[in-house]
Design a protein around this motif. Structure first.
Motif, PDB file in Angstrom:
ATOM      1  N   ALA A 111       0.949  -1.336  -0.099  1.00  0.00           N
ATOM      2  CA  ALA A 111       0.132   0.074  -0.106  1.00  0.00           C
ATOM      3  C   ALA A 111       0.896   1.421  -0.048  1.00  0.00           C
ATOM      4  O   ALA A 111       0.532   2.207  -0.825  1.00  0.00           O
ATOM      5  CB  ALA A 111      -1.094  -0.065   1.271  1.00  0.00           C
ATOM      6  N   MET A 112       1.882   1.204   0.689  1.00  0.00           N
ATOM      7  CA  MET A 112       2.633   2.548   0.941  1.00  0.00           C
ATOM      8  C   MET A 112       3.439   2.677  -0.393  1.00  0.00           C
ATOM      9  O   MET A 112       3.692   3.929  -0.894  1.00  0.00           O
ATOM     10  CB  MET A 112       4.041   2.262   1.938  1.00  0.00           C
ATOM     11  CG  MET A 112       3.489   2.164   3.286  1.00  0.00           C
ATOM     12  SD  MET A 112       4.404   1.860   4.626  1.00  0.00           S
ATOM     13  CE  MET A 112       5.665   3.362   4.532  1.00  0.00           C
ATOM     14  N   GLN A 113       3.824   1.385  -1.087  1.00  0.00           N
ATOM     15  CA  GLN A 113       4.551   1.770  -2.455  1.00  0.00           C
ATOM     16  C   GLN A 113       3.501   2.238  -3.451  1.00  0.00           C
ATOM     17  O   GLN A 113       3.863   3.151  -4.470  1.00  0.00           O
ATOM     18  CB  GLN A 113       4.978   0.453  -3.082  1.00  0.00           C
ATOM     19  CG  GLN A 113       6.069   0.145  -4.002  1.00  0.00           C
ATOM     20  CD  GLN A 113       6.589  -1.036  -4.145  1.00  0.00           C
ATOM     21  OE1 GLN A 113       6.424  -2.023  -3.300  1.00  0.00           O
ATOM     22  NE2 GLN A 113       6.948  -1.224  -5.312  1.00  0.00           N
ATOM     23  N   THR A 117       4.375   6.405  -0.328  1.00  0.00           N
ATOM     24  CA  THR A 117       4.807   6.863   1.099  1.00  0.00           C
ATOM     25  C   THR A 117       6.102   5.953   1.370  1.00  0.00           C
ATOM     26  O   THR A 117       6.054   4.924   1.189  1.00  0.00           O
ATOM     27  CB  THR A 117       3.667   6.376   2.290  1.00  0.00           C
ATOM     28  OG1 THR A 117       2.457   6.760   1.676  1.00  0.00           O
ATOM     29  CG2 THR A 117       4.005   6.810   3.575  1.00  0.00           C
ATOM     30  N   LYS A 118       7.092   6.643   1.853  1.00  0.00           N
ATOM     31  CA  LYS A 118       8.330   6.068   1.874  1.00  0.00           C
ATOM     32  C   LYS A 118       9.076   5.994   3.069  1.00  0.00           C
ATOM     33  O   LYS A 118      10.304   5.894   3.266  1.00  0.00           O
ATOM     34  CB  LYS A 118       9.289   6.772   0.721  1.00  0.00           C
ATOM     35  CG  LYS A 118       9.011   6.404  -0.620  1.00  0.00           C
ATOM     36  CD  LYS A 118      10.017   7.097  -1.696  1.00  0.00           C
ATOM     37  CE  LYS A 118       9.802   6.644  -3.142  1.00  0.00           C
ATOM     38  NZ  LYS A 118      10.137   5.287  -3.246  1.00  0.00           N
ATOM     39  N   LEU A 159      12.453  -6.885   6.874  1.00  0.00           N
ATOM     40  CA  LEU A 159      11.883  -6.362   5.444  1.00  0.00           C
ATOM     41  C   LEU A 159      12.033  -5.131   5.359  1.00  0.00           C
ATOM     42  O   LEU A 159      12.433  -4.664   4.056  1.00  0.00           O
ATOM     43  CB  LEU A 159      10.177  -6.828   5.593  1.00  0.00           C
ATOM     44  CG  LEU A 159       9.756  -8.127   5.773  1.00  0.00           C
ATOM     45  CD1 LEU A 159       8.366  -8.401   5.886  1.00  0.00           C
ATOM     46  CD2 LEU A 159      10.303  -9.086   4.398  1.00  0.00           C
ATOM     47  N   GLY A 160      11.843  -4.013   6.154  1.00  0.00           N
ATOM     48  CA  GLY A 160      11.936  -2.792   5.961  1.00  0.00           C
ATOM     49  C   GLY A 160      13.257  -2.319   5.733  1.00  0.00           C
ATOM     50  O   GLY A 160      13.640  -1.504   4.951  1.00  0.00           O
ATOM     51  N   ALA A 161      14.352  -2.861   6.345  1.00  0.00           N
ATOM     52  CA  ALA A 161      15.755  -2.598   6.006  1.00  0.00           C
ATOM     53  C   ALA A 161      16.123  -3.036   4.450  1.00  0.00           C
ATOM     54  O   ALA A 161      16.902  -2.346   3.807  1.00  0.00           O
ATOM     55  CB  ALA A 161      16.568  -3.364   6.874  1.00  0.00           C
ATOM     56  N   ASP A 162      15.624  -4.057   4.272  1.00  0.00           N
ATOM     57  CA  ASP A 162      15.606  -4.458   2.540  1.00  0.00           C
ATOM     58  C   ASP A 162      15.216  -3.538   1.703  1.00  0.00           C
ATOM     59  O   ASP A 162      15.513  -3.294   0.768  1.00  0.00           O
ATOM     60  CB  ASP A 162      14.964  -5.966   2.613  1.00  0.00           C
ATOM     61  CG  ASP A 162      15.726  -6.969   2.815  1.00  0.00           C
ATOM     62  OD1 ASP A 162      17.155  -6.660   3.020  1.00  0.00           O
ATOM     63  OD2 ASP A 162      15.342  -8.178   2.951  1.00  0.00           O
ATOM     64  N   LEU A 163      13.978  -3.050   1.955  1.00  0.00           N
ATOM     65  CA  LEU A 163      13.111  -2.047   1.271  1.00  0.00           C
ATOM     66  C   LEU A 163      13.983  -0.706   1.088  1.00  0.00           C
ATOM     67  O   LEU A 163      13.868  -0.242   0.125  1.00  0.00           O
ATOM     68  CB  LEU A 163      11.679  -1.823   1.636  1.00  0.00           C
ATOM     69  CG  LEU A 163      10.769  -3.075   1.436  1.00  0.00           C
ATOM     70  CD1 LEU A 163       9.224  -2.815   1.495  1.00  0.00           C
ATOM     71  CD2 LEU A 163      11.160  -3.803  -0.077  1.00  0.00           C
ATOM     72  N   VAL A 164      14.744  -0.424   2.299  1.00  0.00           N
ATOM     73  CA  VAL A 164      15.391   0.863   2.090  1.00  0.00           C
ATOM     74  C   VAL A 164      16.725   0.657   1.382  1.00  0.00           C
ATOM     75  O   VAL A 164      17.093   1.273   0.247  1.00  0.00           O
ATOM     76  CB  VAL A 164      16.053   1.143   3.627  1.00  0.00           C
ATOM     77  CG1 VAL A 164      16.933   2.418   3.581  1.00  0.00           C
ATOM     78  CG2 VAL A 164      14.447   1.676   4.447  1.00  0.00           C
ATOM     79  N   THR A 166      17.064  -1.479  -1.235  1.00  0.00           N
ATOM     80  CA  THR A 166      16.785  -1.513  -2.537  1.00  0.00           C
ATOM     81  C   THR A 166      16.089  -0.301  -3.070  1.00  0.00           C
ATOM     82  O   THR A 166      15.790  -0.129  -4.276  1.00  0.00           O
ATOM     83  CB  THR A 166      15.808  -2.819  -2.922  1.00  0.00           C
ATOM     84  OG1 THR A 166      14.661  -2.664  -1.782  1.00  0.00           O
ATOM     85  CG2 THR A 166      16.680  -4.099  -2.588  1.00  0.00           C
ATOM     86  N   GLY A 167      15.855   0.668  -2.160  1.00  0.00           N
ATOM     87  CA  GLY A 167      15.475   1.909  -2.691  1.00  0.00           C
ATOM     88  C   GLY A 167      13.831   1.956  -2.770  1.00  0.00           C
ATOM     89  O   GLY A 167      13.307   3.216  -3.167  1.00  0.00           O
ATOM     90  N   PHE A 168      13.239   1.023  -2.275  1.00  0.00           N
ATOM     91  CA  PHE A 168      11.619   1.331  -2.084  1.00  0.00           C
ATOM     92  C   PHE A 168      11.131   2.113  -1.253  1.00  0.00           C
ATOM     93  O   PHE A 168      10.104   2.792  -1.125  1.00  0.00           O
ATOM     94  CB  PHE A 168      11.018  -0.121  -2.086  1.00  0.00           C
ATOM     95  CG  PHE A 168      11.170  -1.125  -3.667  1.00  0.00           C
ATOM     96  CD1 PHE A 168      10.459  -0.582  -4.517  1.00  0.00           C
ATOM     97  CD2 PHE A 168      12.026  -1.933  -3.470  1.00  0.00           C
ATOM     98  CE1 PHE A 168      10.575  -1.304  -5.791  1.00  0.00           C
ATOM     99  CE2 PHE A 168      12.332  -2.529  -4.943  1.00  0.00           C
ATOM    100  CZ  PHE A 168      11.575  -2.147  -5.806  1.00  0.00           C
ATOM    101  N   LEU A 169      11.985   2.194   0.085  1.00  0.00           N
ATOM    102  CA  LEU A 169      11.694   3.089   1.125  1.00  0.00           C
ATOM    103  C   LEU A 169      12.598   4.046   1.227  1.00  0.00           C
ATOM    104  O   LEU A 169      13.858   3.642   0.925  1.00  0.00           O
ATOM    105  CB  LEU A 169      11.353   2.179   2.486  1.00  0.00           C
ATOM    106  CG  LEU A 169       9.993   1.222   2.367  1.00  0.00           C
ATOM    107  CD1 LEU A 169       9.996   0.576   3.671  1.00  0.00           C
ATOM    108  CD2 LEU A 169       8.826   2.122   2.467  1.00  0.00           C
ATOM    109  N   LYS A 170      12.718   5.186   1.770  1.00  0.00           N
ATOM    110  CA  LYS A 170      13.709   6.040   2.099  1.00  0.00           C
ATOM    111  C   LYS A 170      14.241   5.872   3.510  1.00  0.00           C
ATOM    112  O   LYS A 170      15.281   5.784   3.643  1.00  0.00           O
ATOM    113  CB  LYS A 170      13.134   7.530   2.102  1.00  0.00           C
ATOM    114  CG  LYS A 170      13.460   8.001   0.671  1.00  0.00           C
ATOM    115  CD  LYS A 170      13.148   9.689   0.844  1.00  0.00           C
ATOM    116  CE  LYS A 170      12.625  10.302  -0.519  1.00  0.00           C
ATOM    117  NZ  LYS A 170      11.935  11.570  -0.159  1.00  0.00           N
TER     118      LYS A 170
END
Ligand SMILES: NC(=O)c1ccc[n+]([C@@H]2O[C@H](COP(=O)([O-])OP(=O)(O)OC[C@H]3O[C@@H](n4cnc5c(N)ncnc54)[C@H](O)[C@@H]3O)[C@@H](O)[C@H]2O)c1
Length: 338
Positions: A111-113, A117-118, A159-164, A166-170
Motif C-alpha cells: 500500500a505504501m508503494q 509513502t516512503k 523486510l523494512g531494511a531490505d526495502l530501504v 533496494t530504494g523502495f523506502l527512504k
C-alpha cells in the motif's frame, strides 16, 4: 508539519503516541481494525487533545483501503504498531502470527508503494535479543529469537531494511521496546489486556482493584540483588515521545536503523511491588512461585543510541509508572479515591 498514519493507532502504544505527535503539531490518522482496541479511543483522544482525530477502520492487509488512506491524507510517514503480540498465542498458532504480522506488514508495504509513502517507524521488541549474554543490551547484541512472536518482529525489521537498501523506502527506524507500562496521566487512555495479563504491571493493578487475590512472583532465586527478575520498565508516554522524535529524525535522515527504547535501569519485581505500594497506598499481596521456563534473570537496555540520535531520554520515574497505571486501572474499576 508532517501527516502521520498510525497502524494500530487505537491500541495501547499507538494511542499514547498519537497524543505525543499531536502535541508536537503533527496531523495524525489512526488506522485500526479494532480487534484489540476500544471503540471509544478516538473520541477520548479528541477530548484529551482538542484535535480532530481521523480514523480509518481497516485491516492492514486491505491494500486498496490502506493505499487510499495514505494518498487521501497525503501521508508522509507511517508508524506501524498493528500486530498480534501474545507470545503464548504465537507458539500455539504460528500461522496466525505469520499472517497478521509478516503478511500484514508486506501488504502495508504494498500500500505504501502504491501511494508513494516512503518512511516508516516500526514497533519492534527487545524480545528479539532472547537470552542476552549481559545487560545493559546494545543494539548490536546478537538476536536470539525464542518464540514465533519474536521471529515475526525480526522478519519485519529485516523486510523494512531490505526495502530501504533496494530504494523502495527512504527511511525506516525499528524501535526495540523494553517493557512499556503506565498510561496517560489523565487516565483517559491506557492498556486494556484481555484475560489474565501476561505482564507484571497490569497484574499488579488488577490485584490492587481486588480483581485478582494476589500476585504470583515467578522465582526469587535469580542472580539479581533481591533474587527476583529484573526488567527495564519504560513509561508509555516516554515511549510515545521517542516515536515522535524518531519519526522527525528519519524524515531528515534517510536510511535504516534499529534503536533500543528503555530507561537503562533494571527494576526487580519486588522493587516494582514496593514502588506501587508507595505510589498508590495500596497493598499488593504476593506469593513466590517457581521460575517460569524461558524467563531471563536480568534484562535492561543501553539506550544511548536513542539519546545520541534523537536527543531522547526517558524522563518519567517508576513512581510515575505506578501512579499512572493505577489511575487508569482504578478508573476502569470504578474506584474513585485515587
Ligand atoms: N505492549 C508491549 O509490551 C510491547 C512490547 C514490545 C513491542 N510491542 C509492539 O508494539 C506494537 C503495539 O503494541 P500495543 O501494546 O499497543 O498493542 P495493542 O494490541 O494495544 O495495539 C495494537 C493495535 O493494532 C490493531 N490491530 C491488530 N491487528 C491489526 C490488523 N491486522 N489491522 C489493523 N489493525 C490491527 C489492534 O486493534 C490494536 O489497536 C505491537 O506491534 C507490539 O508487538 C508491544
Amino acid at each position: 508539519m508532517p501527516n502521520i498514519l498510525l497502524t494500530g493507532g487505537a491500541g495501547y502504544i499507538g494511542s499514547h503516541t498519537a497524543v505525543a505527535l499531536l502535541a508536537r503539531g503533527h496531523t495524525v490518522t489512526l488506522l485500526d481494525n479494532f480487534a484489540n482496541a476500544e471503540r471509544e479511543v478516538p473520541d477520548r483522544l479528541a477530548q484529551l487533545t482538542g484535535a480532530e482525530i481521523l480514523v480509518v477502520e481497516a485491516d492492514i492487509r486491505d491494500v486498496e483501503t490502506v493505499a487510499t488512506a495514505l494518498a487521501d491524507q497525503n501521508i508522509d510517514a507511517v508508524i506501524h504498531f498493528a500486530a498480534l503480540k501474545a507470545v503464548g498465542e504465537s507458539e500455539a498458532d504460528p500461522l496466525l502470527y505469520y499472517e497478521m504480522n509478516i503478511v500484514g506488514t508486506i501488504r502495508l508495504f504494498e500500500a505504501m508503494q502504491k501511494a508513494g509513502t516512503k518512511n516508516l517507524v516500526f514497533s519492534s521488541s527487545a524480545t528479539v535479543y532472547g537470552q542476552p549474554d549481559a545487560s545493559p543490551i546494545l543494539e548490536n547484541a546478537p538476536t536470539r529469537v525464542q518464540n514465533i512472536y519474536g521471529r515475526t518482529k525480526l522478519v519485519m525489521e529485516d523486510l523494512g531494511a531490505d526495502l530501504v537498501r533496494t530504494g523502495f523506502l527512504k527511511g525506516v527506524v525499528n524501535l526495540r521496546y523494553f517493557n512499556p507500562v503506565g498510561a496517560h496521566s489523565s487516565a483517559m487512555i491506557g492498556e486494556t489486556p484481555s484475560g489474565v495479563p501476561n505482564n507484571l504491571m497490569p497484574y499488579i493493578t488488577q490485584v490492587a482493584t481486588g480483581e485478582r487475590p494476589y500476585l504470583q512472583v515467578f522465582g526469587n532465586d535469580y542472580d539479581t540483588p533481591d533474587g527476583t527478575g529484573v526488567r527495564d520498565y519504560i513509561h508509555v508516554m516516554d515511549l510515545a515521545e521517542a516515536h515522535a522524535l524518531a519519526l522527525e529524525y528519519i524524515l531528515q535522515t534517510p536510511g535504516a536503523l534499529t534503536v533500543n527504547l528503555g530507561t537503562g535501569t533494571g527494576i526487580s519485581v519486588l522493587d516494582m511491588i514496593h514502588a506501587f505500594e508507595r505510589a498508590t497506598g495500596r497493598t499488593i499481596p504476593f506469593k513466590i512461585s517457581p521460575r517460569r521456563p524461558g524467563d531471563v534473570a536480568s534484562y535492561y537496555a543501553n539506550p544511548s543510541l536513542a539519546e545520541r540520535l534523537f536527543n531522547w531520554k526517558a524522563k518519567l520515574t517508576v513512581d510515575d509508572m505506578c501512579r499512572d497505571s493505577w489511575r487508569w486501572q482504578a478508573r476502569r474499576a470504578g474506584i474513585n479515591d485515587v
